[in-house]
Design a protein around this motif. Structure first.
Motif, mmCIF file in Angstrom:
data_model
loop_
_atom_site.group_PDB
_atom_site.id
_atom_site.type_symbol
_atom_site.label_atom_id
_atom_site.label_comp_id
_atom_site.label_asym_id
_atom_site.label_seq_id
_atom_site.Cartn_x
_atom_site.Cartn_y
_atom_site.Cartn_z
ATOM 1 N N ALA A 75 0.870 -1.177 0.000
ATOM 2 C CA ALA A 75 0.000 0.000 0.000
ATOM 3 C C ALA A 75 0.900 1.218 0.000
ATOM 4 C CB ALA A 75 -0.900 -0.018 1.231
ATOM 5 N N SER A 76 0.319 2.368 -0.105
ATOM 6 C CA SER A 76 1.128 3.575 -0.242
ATOM 7 C C SER A 76 2.067 3.801 0.933
ATOM 8 C CB SER A 76 0.227 4.800 -0.424
ATOM 9 O OG SER A 76 -0.626 4.937 0.698
ATOM 10 N N ASP A 77 1.720 3.253 2.089
ATOM 11 C CA ASP A 77 2.550 3.504 3.264
ATOM 12 C C ASP A 77 3.135 2.233 3.881
ATOM 13 O OD1 ASP A 77 0.146 2.535 4.087
ATOM 14 O OD2 ASP A 77 -0.092 3.918 5.757
ATOM 15 N N VAL A 78 3.033 1.106 3.169
ATOM 16 C CA VAL A 78 3.574 -0.151 3.680
ATOM 17 C C VAL A 78 4.513 -0.729 2.633
ATOM 18 C CG1 VAL A 78 3.058 -2.435 4.611
ATOM 19 C CG2 VAL A 78 1.424 -0.564 4.930
ATOM 20 N N CYS A 79 5.810 -0.499 2.825
ATOM 21 C CA CYS A 79 6.808 -0.911 1.834
ATOM 22 C C CYS A 79 7.850 -1.810 2.467
ATOM 23 C CB CYS A 79 7.498 0.308 1.217
ATOM 24 S SG CYS A 79 6.359 1.388 0.333
ATOM 25 N N TYR A 80 8.484 -2.617 1.633
ATOM 26 C CA TYR A 80 9.490 -3.570 2.079
ATOM 27 C C TYR A 80 10.718 -3.450 1.195
ATOM 28 C CZ TYR A 80 5.286 -5.511 4.139
ATOM 29 O OH TYR A 80 4.114 -5.658 4.830
ATOM 30 N N PHE A 81 11.892 -3.597 1.800
ATOM 31 C CA PHE A 81 13.102 -3.527 1.004
ATOM 32 C C PHE A 81 14.087 -4.584 1.478
ATOM 33 C CE2 PHE A 81 13.684 -0.734 4.581
ATOM 34 C CZ PHE A 81 14.991 -0.953 4.987
ATOM 35 N N CYS A 82 15.158 -4.755 0.695
ATOM 36 C CA CYS A 82 16.157 -5.763 1.009
ATOM 37 C C CYS A 82 17.501 -5.104 1.251
ATOM 38 C CB CYS A 82 16.234 -6.782 -0.132
ATOM 39 S SG CYS A 82 17.040 -8.317 0.348
ATOM 40 N N SER A 83 18.494 -5.932 1.536
ATOM 41 C CA SER A 83 19.815 -5.425 1.897
ATOM 42 C C SER A 83 20.630 -4.953 0.706
ATOM 43 C CB SER A 83 20.616 -6.509 2.628
ATOM 44 O OG SER A 83 19.921 -6.940 3.752
ATOM 45 N N GLY A 84 20.156 -5.227 -0.483
ATOM 46 C CA GLY A 84 20.809 -4.677 -1.662
ATOM 47 C C GLY A 84 21.820 -5.594 -2.308
ATOM 48 N N THR A 85 22.174 -5.234 -3.540
ATOM 49 C CA THR A 85 23.211 -5.913 -4.311
ATOM 50 C C THR A 85 24.360 -4.940 -4.514
ATOM 51 O OG1 THR A 85 21.647 -7.325 -5.519
ATOM 52 C CG2 THR A 85 23.796 -6.957 -6.551
ATOM 53 N N ARG A 86 25.555 -5.363 -4.182
ATOM 54 C CA ARG A 86 26.728 -4.534 -4.439
ATOM 55 C C ARG A 86 27.203 -4.786 -5.863
ATOM 56 N NH1 ARG A 86 31.517 -4.014 -0.252
ATOM 57 N NH2 ARG A 86 29.891 -2.670 0.592
ATOM 58 N N LEU A 87 27.201 -3.752 -6.676
ATOM 59 C CA LEU A 87 27.718 -3.859 -8.044
ATOM 60 C C LEU A 87 29.188 -3.497 -8.016
ATOM 61 C CD1 LEU A 87 27.285 -4.389 -11.031
ATOM 62 C CD2 LEU A 87 26.690 -1.961 -11.293
ATOM 63 N N ILE A 88 30.001 -4.442 -8.428
ATOM 64 C CA ILE A 88 31.458 -4.271 -8.437
ATOM 65 C C ILE A 88 31.905 -4.042 -9.867
ATOM 66 C CG2 ILE A 88 33.679 -5.382 -7.932
ATOM 67 C CD1 ILE A 88 32.010 -7.135 -5.883
ATOM 68 N N VAL A 89 32.594 -2.923 -10.078
ATOM 69 C CA VAL A 89 33.126 -2.582 -11.394
ATOM 70 C C VAL A 89 34.620 -2.345 -11.211
ATOM 71 C CG1 VAL A 89 32.970 -1.045 -13.382
ATOM 72 C CG2 VAL A 89 30.934 -1.473 -11.994
ATOM 73 N N PRO A 90 35.464 -3.190 -11.789
ATOM 74 C CA PRO A 90 36.913 -3.023 -11.622
ATOM 75 C C PRO A 90 37.362 -1.607 -11.966
ATOM 76 C CG PRO A 90 36.449 -5.074 -12.735
ATOM 77 C CD PRO A 90 35.146 -4.336 -12.643
ATOM 78 N N GLY A 91 38.289 -1.113 -11.177
ATOM 79 C CA GLY A 91 38.798 0.229 -11.410
ATOM 80 C C GLY A 91 38.103 1.270 -10.569
ATOM 81 N N LYS A 92 37.092 0.810 -9.775
ATOM 82 C CA LYS A 92 36.371 1.755 -8.916
ATOM 83 C C LYS A 92 36.485 1.313 -7.482
ATOM 84 C CE LYS A 92 33.721 5.286 -8.127
ATOM 85 N NZ LYS A 92 34.208 6.634 -8.324
#
Length: 129
Positions: A112-129
């Protein structure tokens, strides 16, 4: 590659169970295309959307995308989304990856507009950074 499962309960009065699953990390090289995944359990993507945020070290999260094509302000069209309603998976595709794209990418979805869920995320690794 191990995925992170974020198990969320909507509130203490229901047994409804919402889980979002993202891989812990993905690695790519500049110029390539990478696709990040967010598997959603307990919320139908036929009715709701996946939102994507990017967070770089020592910076606030930045809104990237809602659904398939609603990008945040100043977000390149290299970032596109897909929502597969049959598998309930949201995808964030980054084409022509740049070193500055290295960051944590978080998905979330809302019942619903005020009930949201999220996760811990994905780390994007790009060599050189």
């Amino acid at each position: 590659m191990f995925g992170l499962t974020c198990k969320c309960h909507r509130n203490m009065y229901t047994s409804a169970d919402v889980r979002l699953v993202q891989p812990a990390s993905e690695s790519t090289t500049p110029g390539e295309t990478v696709r990040l995944t967010c598997t959603v359990h307990g919320i139908s993507l036929s009715k709701k959307h996946v939102y994507w945020y990017q967070q770089k070290r020592d910076s606030a999260p930045r809104f990237i995308l809602k659904g398939t094509d609603k990008r945040g302000e100043g977000i390149s069209d290299r970032f596109t989304g897909l929502e597969d309603e049959s598998t309930n998976v949201g995808y964030l595709t980054i084409t022509n990856v740049q070193s500055e794209d290295a960051a944590e990418y978080y998905c979330f979805s809302c019942e619903a507009s005020d009930v949201c869920y999220f996760c811990s995320g994905t780390r994007l690794i790009v060599p050189g950074k």
